[in-house]
Design a protein around this motif. Sequence first.
Motif, PDB file in Angstrom:
ATOM      1  N   THR A   1       0.825  -1.202   0.000  1.00 43.20           N
ATOM      2  CA  THR A   1       0.000   0.000   0.000  1.00 43.20           C
ATOM      3  C   THR A   1       0.856   1.248   0.000  1.00 43.20           C
ATOM      4  O   THR A   1       0.618   2.180  -0.771  1.00 43.20           O
ATOM      5  CB  THR A   1      -0.929  -0.005   1.220  1.00 43.20           C
ATOM      6  OG1 THR A   1      -1.793  -1.136   1.150  1.00 43.20           O
ATOM      7  CG2 THR A   1      -1.751   1.273   1.264  1.00 43.20           C
ATOM      8  N   ARG A   2       1.876   1.262   0.849  1.00 38.64           N
ATOM      9  CA  ARG A   2       2.752   2.434   0.898  1.00 38.64           C
ATOM     10  C   ARG A   2       3.351   2.711  -0.464  1.00 38.64           C
ATOM     11  O   ARG A   2       3.427   3.857  -0.902  1.00 38.64           O
ATOM     12  CB  ARG A   2       3.868   2.212   1.929  1.00 38.64           C
ATOM     13  CG  ARG A   2       3.367   2.292   3.348  1.00 38.64           C
ATOM     14  CD  ARG A   2       4.503   2.577   4.339  1.00 38.64           C
ATOM     15  NE  ARG A   2       3.989   2.549   5.702  1.00 38.64           N
ATOM     16  CZ  ARG A   2       3.916   1.464   6.449  1.00 38.64           C
ATOM     17  NH1 ARG A   2       4.337   0.304   5.965  1.00 38.64           N
ATOM     18  NH2 ARG A   2       3.430   1.515   7.664  1.00 38.64           N
ATOM     19  N   ARG A   3       3.788   1.664  -1.125  1.00 44.00           N
ATOM     20  CA  ARG A   3       4.363   1.857  -2.459  1.00 44.00           C
ATOM     21  C   ARG A   3       3.318   2.374  -3.430  1.00 44.00           C
ATOM     22  O   ARG A   3       3.570   3.292  -4.217  1.00 44.00           O
ATOM     23  CB  ARG A   3       4.939   0.524  -2.977  1.00 44.00           C
ATOM     24  CG  ARG A   3       6.233   0.110  -2.325  1.00 44.00           C
ATOM     25  CD  ARG A   3       6.903  -1.022  -3.105  1.00 44.00           C
ATOM     26  NE  ARG A   3       6.077  -2.222  -3.156  1.00 44.00           N
ATOM     27  CZ  ARG A   3       6.109  -3.195  -2.250  1.00 44.00           C
ATOM     28  NH1 ARG A   3       6.917  -3.097  -1.210  1.00 44.00           N
ATOM     29  NH2 ARG A   3       5.345  -4.252  -2.381  1.00 44.00           N
ATOM     30  N   ALA A   4       2.121   1.795  -3.329  1.00 48.53           N
ATOM     31  CA  ALA A   4       1.084   2.128  -4.313  1.00 48.53           C
ATOM     32  C   ALA A   4       0.587   3.567  -4.189  1.00 48.53           C
ATOM     33  O   ALA A   4       0.163   4.166  -5.179  1.00 48.53           O
ATOM     34  CB  ALA A   4      -0.080   1.155  -4.181  1.00 48.53           C
ATOM     35  N   ILE A   5       0.632   4.117  -2.999  1.00 48.66           N
ATOM     36  CA  ILE A   5       0.059   5.445  -2.802  1.00 48.66           C
ATOM     37  C   ILE A   5       1.112   6.533  -2.640  1.00 48.66           C
ATOM     38  O   ILE A   5       0.781   7.690  -2.420  1.00 48.66           O
ATOM     39  CB  ILE A   5      -0.860   5.475  -1.567  1.00 48.66           C
ATOM     40  CG1 ILE A   5      -0.050   5.297  -0.292  1.00 48.66           C
ATOM     41  CG2 ILE A   5      -1.968   4.436  -1.678  1.00 48.66           C
ATOM     42  CD1 ILE A   5      -0.867   5.438   0.974  1.00 48.66           C
ATOM     43  N   ALA A   6       2.363   6.157  -2.772  1.00 51.51           N
ATOM     44  CA  ALA A   6       3.448   7.102  -2.497  1.00 51.51           C
ATOM     45  C   ALA A   6       3.290   8.405  -3.282  1.00 51.51           C
ATOM     46  O   ALA A   6       3.393   9.498  -2.719  1.00 51.51           O
ATOM     47  CB  ALA A   6       4.798   6.449  -2.812  1.00 51.51           C
ATOM     48  N   ARG A   7       3.004   8.285  -4.577  1.00 55.17           N
ATOM     49  CA  ARG A   7       2.892   9.486  -5.410  1.00 55.17           C
ATOM     50  C   ARG A   7       1.735  10.358  -4.964  1.00 55.17           C
ATOM     51  O   ARG A   7       1.846  11.580  -4.896  1.00 55.17           O
ATOM     52  CB  ARG A   7       2.698   9.094  -6.872  1.00 55.17           C
ATOM     53  CG  ARG A   7       3.935   8.472  -7.457  1.00 55.17           C
ATOM     54  CD  ARG A   7       3.705   8.023  -8.900  1.00 55.17           C
ATOM     55  NE  ARG A   7       4.740   7.101  -9.323  1.00 55.17           N
ATOM     56  CZ  ARG A   7       5.988   7.462  -9.608  1.00 55.17           C
ATOM     57  NH1 ARG A   7       6.333   8.731  -9.488  1.00 55.17           N
ATOM     58  NH2 ARG A   7       6.872   6.567  -9.970  1.00 55.17           N
ATOM     59  N   ASP A   8       0.613   9.723  -4.677  1.00 50.77           N
ATOM     60  CA  ASP A   8      -0.544  10.497  -4.235  1.00 50.77           C
ATOM     61  C   ASP A   8      -0.277  11.190  -2.909  1.00 50.77           C
ATOM     62  O   ASP A   8      -0.689  12.332  -2.698  1.00 50.77           O
ATOM     63  CB  ASP A   8      -1.765   9.579  -4.103  1.00 50.77           C
ATOM     64  CG  ASP A   8      -2.351   9.212  -5.453  1.00 50.77           C
ATOM     65  OD1 ASP A   8      -2.796  10.123  -6.156  1.00 50.77           O
ATOM     66  OD2 ASP A   8      -2.353   8.012  -5.792  1.00 50.77           O
ATOM     67  N   VAL A   9       0.394  10.489  -2.014  1.00 50.51           N
ATOM     68  CA  VAL A   9       0.719  11.094  -0.723  1.00 50.51           C
ATOM     69  C   VAL A   9       1.598  12.320  -0.925  1.00 50.51           C
ATOM     70  O   VAL A   9       1.357  13.382  -0.333  1.00 50.51           O
ATOM     71  CB  VAL A   9       1.427  10.081   0.199  1.00 50.51           C
ATOM     72  CG1 VAL A   9       1.987  10.782   1.421  1.00 50.51           C
ATOM     73  CG2 VAL A   9       0.464   8.988   0.624  1.00 50.51           C
ATOM     74  N   ASP A  10       2.593  12.176  -1.770  1.00 50.65           N
ATOM     75  CA  ASP A  10       3.466  13.320  -2.060  1.00 50.65           C
ATOM     76  C   ASP A  10       2.669  14.478  -2.632  1.00 50.65           C
ATOM     77  O   ASP A  10       2.858  15.630  -2.229  1.00 50.65           O
ATOM     78  CB  ASP A  10       4.565  12.901  -3.046  1.00 50.65           C
ATOM     79  CG  ASP A  10       5.592  11.991  -2.385  1.00 50.65           C
ATOM     80  OD1 ASP A  10       5.587  11.912  -1.142  1.00 50.65           O
ATOM     81  OD2 ASP A  10       6.379  11.367  -3.107  1.00 50.65           O
ATOM     82  N   ALA A  11       1.778  14.165  -3.543  1.00 54.11           N
ATOM     83  CA  ALA A  11       0.977  15.215  -4.166  1.00 54.11           C
ATOM     84  C   ALA A  11       0.115  15.921  -3.127  1.00 54.11           C
ATOM     85  O   ALA A  11       0.000  17.148  -3.116  1.00 54.11           O
ATOM     86  CB  ALA A  11       0.103  14.613  -5.257  1.00 54.11           C
ATOM     87  N   LEU A  12      -0.472  15.146  -2.255  1.00 50.47           N
ATOM     88  CA  LEU A  12      -1.311  15.739  -1.211  1.00 50.47           C
ATOM     89  C   LEU A  12      -0.480  16.577  -0.251  1.00 50.47           C
ATOM     90  O   LEU A  12      -0.877  17.667   0.145  1.00 50.47           O
ATOM     91  CB  LEU A  12      -2.040  14.644  -0.433  1.00 50.47           C
ATOM     92  CG  LEU A  12      -3.421  14.239  -0.938  1.00 50.47           C
ATOM     93  CD1 LEU A  12      -4.107  13.339   0.075  1.00 50.47           C
ATOM     94  CD2 LEU A  12      -4.279  15.468  -1.194  1.00 50.47           C
ATOM     95  N   ALA A  13       0.659  16.045   0.119  1.00 48.88           N
ATOM     96  CA  ALA A  13       1.538  16.783   1.028  1.00 48.88           C
ATOM     97  C   ALA A  13       1.972  18.093   0.391  1.00 48.88           C
ATOM     98  O   ALA A  13       2.044  19.133   1.060  1.00 48.88           O
ATOM     99  CB  ALA A  13       2.751  15.924   1.386  1.00 48.88           C
TER     100      ALA A  13
END
Lengths: 123, 123
Positions: free
Chosen positions: A101-113
């Motif tokens: 999950t962490r790998r799969a959402i990494a880009r989205d998390v960065d974008a949100l951050a």
Amino acid sequence: MKKSSPVVGLSHLRITLSESFYVGPGRADLMELIAETGSISQAAKRMGMSYKRAWELVQALNEGFGAPLVETARGGKEQGASLTEAGREVLERYRGMQDATRRAIARDVDALAALHSDISKRK
Amino acid sequence: MKKSSPVVGLSHLRITLSESFYVGPGRADLMELIAETGSISQAAKRMGMSYKRAWELVQALNEGFGAPLVETARGGKEQGASLTEAGREVLERYRGMQDATRRAIARDVDALAALHSDISKRK
DNA sequence: CATCGATATTCCCGAGTGGACATATCGAGA
DNA sequence: TCTCGATATGTCCACTCGGGAATATCGATG
């Protein structure tokens, strides 16, 4: 290139297997600590929760799953708690899912951050 | 080849952006319903929660994020609630992360479900 | 300026949660 | 058979969470 802040990102992942059974971060951590310490009470202490709460979680795990994930033994030298084979597999799978999950959402998390810090600066 | 049971699998995904802000399934659903209905009270009704609770969640979202994700307007014909641009982006990103997570853990979920039904039959 | 629909805000109360504490129980080993 | 450490289990209580209800507020519109 290390991570800037470990707090940001995936914080809760719960997997439901049936109406009576699920695994989340708390239960997984408890299982892991039971495996490490060989004791419910030790695990509870490390998690900063009461023995009662930890014991109730173990009940929920075993009864909810329909088969023991945590085994206990009373009395003597061998007393304590440990994970069954099924328990180890459930824990391992859960950890795997956390990583995936962490790998799969990494880009989205960065974008949100980025969006978040962007807006914070603006004000 | 359709899914046998939609209940099994990912049930909770929470993303933490800072010490004061996170998004989980409940907050995302609320935001989505606010966008759909244009009203906090309508959204609350559909989610089966009290207006008070919904309003408190909106406060937590806006204050936690540091900028409004949900806008409200009182009085007149245009009154109601809606998502800001940031709110829409947060919601969209969260939905995307849910999808990505479901895809990423599908195999593990199947494996766990298999283990579970396996053991259930055995007894 | 009265109406209206939805937001905003407060107060009170019941249910549920979990912690602290007290025991009871177990069983190998001294 | 006594000890010991950990599990097993119940009781009591403070606290929190959220619901329900009541009320105030807003502001376009007629």
